[in-house]
Scaffold this motif. Structure first.
Motif, PDB file in Angstrom:
ATOM      1  N   ARG A 118       0.839  -1.199   0.000  1.00 11.53           N
ATOM      2  CA  ARG A 118       0.000   0.000   0.000  1.00 11.53           C
ATOM      3  C   ARG A 118       0.877   1.254   0.000  1.00 11.53           C
ATOM      4  O   ARG A 118       0.547   2.244  -0.672  1.00 11.53           O
ATOM      5  CB  ARG A 118      -0.935   0.007   1.205  1.00 11.53           C
ATOM      6  CG  ARG A 118      -1.988  -1.097   1.174  1.00 11.53           C
ATOM      7  CD  ARG A 118      -3.294  -0.653   1.783  1.00 11.53           C
ATOM      8  NE  ARG A 118      -3.967   0.329   0.960  1.00 11.53           N
ATOM      9  CZ  ARG A 118      -5.011   1.052   1.357  1.00 11.53           C
ATOM     10  NH1 ARG A 118      -5.486   0.898   2.578  1.00 11.53           N
ATOM     11  NH2 ARG A 118      -5.574   1.925   0.552  1.00 11.53           N
ATOM     12  N   LEU A 119       1.983   1.212   0.714  1.00 10.21           N
ATOM     13  CA  LEU A 119       2.898   2.358   0.706  1.00 10.21           C
ATOM     14  C   LEU A 119       3.582   2.509  -0.647  1.00 10.21           C
ATOM     15  O   LEU A 119       3.887   3.629  -1.073  1.00 10.21           O
ATOM     16  CB  LEU A 119       3.934   2.210   1.822  1.00 10.21           C
ATOM     17  CG  LEU A 119       3.372   2.306   3.244  1.00 10.21           C
ATOM     18  CD1 LEU A 119       4.479   2.075   4.274  1.00 10.21           C
ATOM     19  CD2 LEU A 119       2.703   3.668   3.488  1.00 10.21           C
ATOM     20  N   ASP A 121       2.059   1.825  -3.459  1.00  4.71           N
ATOM     21  CA  ASP A 121       1.006   2.483  -4.242  1.00  4.71           C
ATOM     22  C   ASP A 121       0.939   3.980  -3.953  1.00  4.71           C
ATOM     23  O   ASP A 121       0.640   4.787  -4.851  1.00  4.71           O
ATOM     24  CB  ASP A 121      -0.346   1.851  -3.926  1.00  4.71           C
ATOM     25  CG  ASP A 121      -0.787   0.866  -4.992  1.00  4.71           C
ATOM     26  OD1 ASP A 121      -0.013   0.602  -5.923  1.00  4.71           O
ATOM     27  OD2 ASP A 121      -1.914   0.352  -4.882  1.00  4.71           O
ATOM     28  N   GLN A 122       1.203   4.356  -2.713  1.00  6.68           N
ATOM     29  CA  GLN A 122       1.139   5.765  -2.323  1.00  6.68           C
ATOM     30  C   GLN A 122       2.399   6.532  -2.678  1.00  6.68           C
ATOM     31  O   GLN A 122       2.459   7.757  -2.482  1.00  6.68           O
ATOM     32  CB  GLN A 122       0.889   5.869  -0.817  1.00  6.68           C
ATOM     33  CG  GLN A 122      -0.459   5.337  -0.366  1.00  6.68           C
ATOM     34  CD  GLN A 122      -0.624   5.355   1.147  1.00  6.68           C
ATOM     35  OE1 GLN A 122       0.245   5.858   1.866  1.00  6.68           O
ATOM     36  NE2 GLN A 122      -1.729   4.824   1.639  1.00  6.68           N
ATOM     37  N   GLY A 123       3.407   5.857  -3.176  1.00  9.29           N
ATOM     38  CA  GLY A 123       4.654   6.512  -3.531  1.00  9.29           C
ATOM     39  C   GLY A 123       5.574   6.766  -2.350  1.00  9.29           C
ATOM     40  O   GLY A 123       6.603   7.436  -2.495  1.00  9.29           O
ATOM     41  N   ARG A 124       5.243   6.217  -1.180  1.00 12.70           N
ATOM     42  CA  ARG A 124       6.104   6.382   0.004  1.00 12.70           C
ATOM     43  C   ARG A 124       7.324   5.468  -0.063  1.00 12.70           C
ATOM     44  O   ARG A 124       8.367   5.759   0.515  1.00 12.70           O
ATOM     45  CB  ARG A 124       5.321   6.083   1.287  1.00 12.70           C
ATOM     46  CG  ARG A 124       4.044   6.898   1.465  1.00 12.70           C
ATOM     47  CD  ARG A 124       4.340   8.302   1.934  1.00 12.70           C
ATOM     48  NE  ARG A 124       3.144   8.961   2.404  1.00 12.70           N
ATOM     49  CZ  ARG A 124       2.755   9.020   3.666  1.00 12.70           C
ATOM     50  NH1 ARG A 124       3.487   8.425   4.604  1.00 12.70           N
ATOM     51  NH2 ARG A 124       1.645   9.653   4.012  1.00 12.70           N
ATOM     52  N   THR A 218       7.148   6.665   6.732  1.00 11.71           N
ATOM     53  CA  THR A 218       5.929   7.392   7.101  1.00 11.71           C
ATOM     54  C   THR A 218       6.047   8.189   8.391  1.00 11.71           C
ATOM     55  O   THR A 218       5.230   9.088   8.633  1.00 11.71           O
ATOM     56  CB  THR A 218       4.754   6.403   7.271  1.00 11.71           C
ATOM     57  OG1 THR A 218       5.064   5.489   8.340  1.00 11.71           O
ATOM     58  CG2 THR A 218       4.505   5.633   5.985  1.00 11.71           C
ATOM     59  N   ARG A 228      -4.516   1.760   9.901  1.00 13.13           N
ATOM     60  CA  ARG A 228      -4.911   2.686   8.836  1.00 13.13           C
ATOM     61  C   ARG A 228      -4.988   2.022   7.461  1.00 13.13           C
ATOM     62  O   ARG A 228      -5.889   2.309   6.672  1.00 13.13           O
ATOM     63  CB  ARG A 228      -3.904   3.842   8.757  1.00 13.13           C
ATOM     64  CG  ARG A 228      -3.975   4.826   9.915  1.00 13.13           C
ATOM     65  CD  ARG A 228      -2.802   5.783   9.877  1.00 13.13           C
ATOM     66  NE  ARG A 228      -2.917   6.811  10.899  1.00 13.13           N
ATOM     67  CZ  ARG A 228      -3.429   8.023  10.688  1.00 13.13           C
ATOM     68  NH1 ARG A 228      -3.863   8.343   9.489  1.00 13.13           N
ATOM     69  NH2 ARG A 228      -3.509   8.898  11.666  1.00 13.13           N
ATOM     70  N   LEU A 229      -4.023   1.147   7.181  1.00 11.18           N
ATOM     71  CA  LEU A 229      -3.866   0.635   5.822  1.00 11.18           C
ATOM     72  C   LEU A 229      -4.461  -0.755   5.602  1.00 11.18           C
ATOM     73  O   LEU A 229      -4.679  -1.158   4.460  1.00 11.18           O
ATOM     74  CB  LEU A 229      -2.379   0.595   5.453  1.00 11.18           C
ATOM     75  CG  LEU A 229      -1.645   1.941   5.495  1.00 11.18           C
ATOM     76  CD1 LEU A 229      -0.173   1.744   5.152  1.00 11.18           C
ATOM     77  CD2 LEU A 229      -2.290   2.936   4.532  1.00 11.18           C
ATOM     78  N   PHE A 301      -4.566  -2.710  -3.398  1.00 12.78           N
ATOM     79  CA  PHE A 301      -3.599  -1.900  -4.142  1.00 12.78           C
ATOM     80  C   PHE A 301      -3.850  -1.999  -5.641  1.00 12.78           C
ATOM     81  O   PHE A 301      -4.712  -2.746  -6.101  1.00 12.78           O
ATOM     82  CB  PHE A 301      -2.160  -2.309  -3.801  1.00 12.78           C
ATOM     83  CG  PHE A 301      -1.978  -3.735  -3.397  1.00 12.78           C
ATOM     84  CD1 PHE A 301      -1.891  -4.093  -2.055  1.00 12.78           C
ATOM     85  CD2 PHE A 301      -1.921  -4.732  -4.343  1.00 12.78           C
ATOM     86  CE1 PHE A 301      -1.740  -5.417  -1.681  1.00 12.78           C
ATOM     87  CE2 PHE A 301      -1.764  -6.054  -3.984  1.00 12.78           C
ATOM     88  CZ  PHE A 301      -1.669  -6.398  -2.639  1.00 12.78           C
ATOM     89  N   SER A 302      -3.069  -1.222  -6.402  1.00 10.24           N
ATOM     90  CA  SER A 302      -3.308  -1.062  -7.830  1.00 10.24           C
ATOM     91  C   SER A 302      -2.953  -2.321  -8.618  1.00 10.24           C
ATOM     92  O   SER A 302      -2.241  -3.211  -8.145  1.00 10.24           O
ATOM     93  CB  SER A 302      -2.463   0.099  -8.358  1.00 10.24           C
ATOM     94  OG  SER A 302      -1.076  -0.237  -8.321  1.00 10.24           O
ATOM     95  N   THR A 305       0.895  -2.728  -8.974  1.00 15.74           N
ATOM     96  CA  THR A 305       1.547  -3.284  -7.784  1.00 15.74           C
ATOM     97  C   THR A 305       1.207  -4.759  -7.634  1.00 15.74           C
ATOM     98  O   THR A 305       2.076  -5.574  -7.294  1.00 15.74           O
ATOM     99  CB  THR A 305       1.114  -2.499  -6.530  1.00 15.74           C
ATOM    100  OG1 THR A 305       1.527  -1.133  -6.673  1.00 15.74           O
ATOM    101  CG2 THR A 305       1.731  -3.082  -5.272  1.00 15.74           C
TER     102      THR A 305
END
Length: 400
Positions: A118-119, A121-124, A218, A228-229, A301-302, A305
């Protein structure tokens, strides 16, 4: 405690050491006293939907050295079938239920995979993020290891649970409270097992490193990232990453089984701070099914990913191996059964052996929980029996 790898038996004064712990050390518990035999305490389950599956489960529980209890949950869309045998607690005779809390062992690694992807996907993070770029305090030899390699178990990181110092602490005090974020220090003095990316080797260190990368990216605690995720998006209400040795109630108790001695309750034998992101998550069969449908089905996720996650290494098995032929993706395994394919993860720890798997579209799921530990080096005959029964359940799931 951790799943997989070498088994060591340590002796404690006044305690009978006979319970191996996968990977690190399974230390003997004090005698549980007079216990009710599972066969005496078992209650008749509700009429099963499939008598063959129920008979399979009954025979597994009745096998020599088998678990005092087992529960399997098959979900197809909005239809759920629950199969159970034996008991959740040999003292009370309470039957297993899909709402019982249990230790999911290394299926916790799939949760760390969910956070990491998930991170991504978020670009983190990216799958090529290195340990050195985010965690420069780790040994220099580890700096080029990537997130992808950690999730694939191709990092070469030495397993901290194999450390003599780690084992000695557990031998002295099974309820010792570790600083979970410093667990990798137990392996810091060891060389890499191989050049990163060249081999597959299951290691508990990998998912500790994944959680630390997530925190570094994060600025949030891993426990908060799980909420959260993962928990909130999937509606997991009875899943947690606790520290300490207590298990929430109601509980599916875990046992060490060594006939002719009665089963010994090892549910709360160890403090879970010593496994953290690699194996300390607590859940219920109901929540675990919801998780694996979302995670294995790709809803978190996408598509890009997910495509990366599903690059499987043939022949690389989870620990213990799941049903059928196993292959390793990113914090996910492919189980090619005689009836079709499931994606999922397994785990084993003191008192438990677990499987959670779902169809690639996330519409169907199987969770399969037994209340004793087995692996390729601990009760291999029981593991072979278990895998055959799991495959029968997998076929029932896939055929309907």
């Amino acid at each position: 405690m951790p799943s997989g790898g070498t088994h060591v038996v340590a002796h404690l004064p006044g305690r009978r050491a006979r319970l191996p712990l996968a990977v690190a050390a399974l230390l003997a518990a004090a005698s549980a006293g007079a216990l009710v035999r599972p066969a005496q305490a078992a209650q008749t389950p509700p009429a099963p939907h499939d008598r063959t599956l129920q008979r399979d489960l009954d025979r597994l529980v009745g096998a020599s050295g088998g678990p005092p209890g087992a529960v399997a949950v098959l979900t197809r869309g909005d239809r759920t079938e629950v199969y159970r045998a034996g008991v959740a607690d040999v003292r009370t005779g309470q039957p297993p239920r899909p709402t019982d809390h249990m230790r999911i062992a290394s299926i916790a690694k799939a949760f760390s995979g969910a956070v990491a992807l998930r991170l991504v996907d978020q670009g983190r993070l990216t799958l090529e993020t290195t340990l050195g770029s985010r965690l420069p305090e780790l040994p220099v030899a580890w700096h080029r290891v990537t997130l992808r390699q950690l999730l694939h178990h191709t990092s070469g990181l030495p397993d901290f649970t194999a450390s003599p110092d780690f084992r000695a602490i557990l031998a002295e005090d099974p309820h010792h409270v570790f600083d979970s974020r410093r667990l990798l220090e137990f392996a810091a003095g060891e060389p890499l097992a191989f050049r990163p990316g060249t081999r597959y080797q299951y290691s508990n260190s990998d998912n500790i490193a994944v959680a630390l990368l997530a925190e570094a990216a994060t600025g949030r605690r891993y426990e908060d990232l799980l909420k959260r995720l993962v928990y909130r998006p999937l509606g997991l209400e009875h899943t947690s990453l606790p520290h300490g040795h207590r298990l929430p109630r109601p509980a599916l108790h875990g046992y060490a089984v060594d006939p002719p001695a009665p089963p010994e309750d090892v549910t709360e034998l160890f403090d879970t701070s010593g496994v953290w992101a690699s194996g300390a998550v607590v859940s219920t069969p109901k929540d675990l099914g919801r998780f694996i449908r979302g995670y294995a089905g790709g809803s978190l996720f996408s598509a890009h990913t997910r495509k990366e996650q599903l690059r499987f290494l043939p022949g690389a098995a989870s620990e213990p191996a799941g049903p059928g032929v196993n292959s390793a993706g990113l914090a996910l395994f492919r189980y090619a059964t005689r009836c079709g394919v499931l994606y999922g993860h397994t785990g084993n720890t003191a008192g438990y052996t677990q499987l959670a798997a779902a169809t690639p579209d996330g519409r169907k799921s199987l969770t399969f929980s037994i209340t004793t530990q087995t692996s390729k080096s601990l009760k291999p005959a029981l593991l072979n029996h278990l895998r055959k029964v799991q495959e029968d359940f997998a076929c029932a799931l896939l055929r309907h």
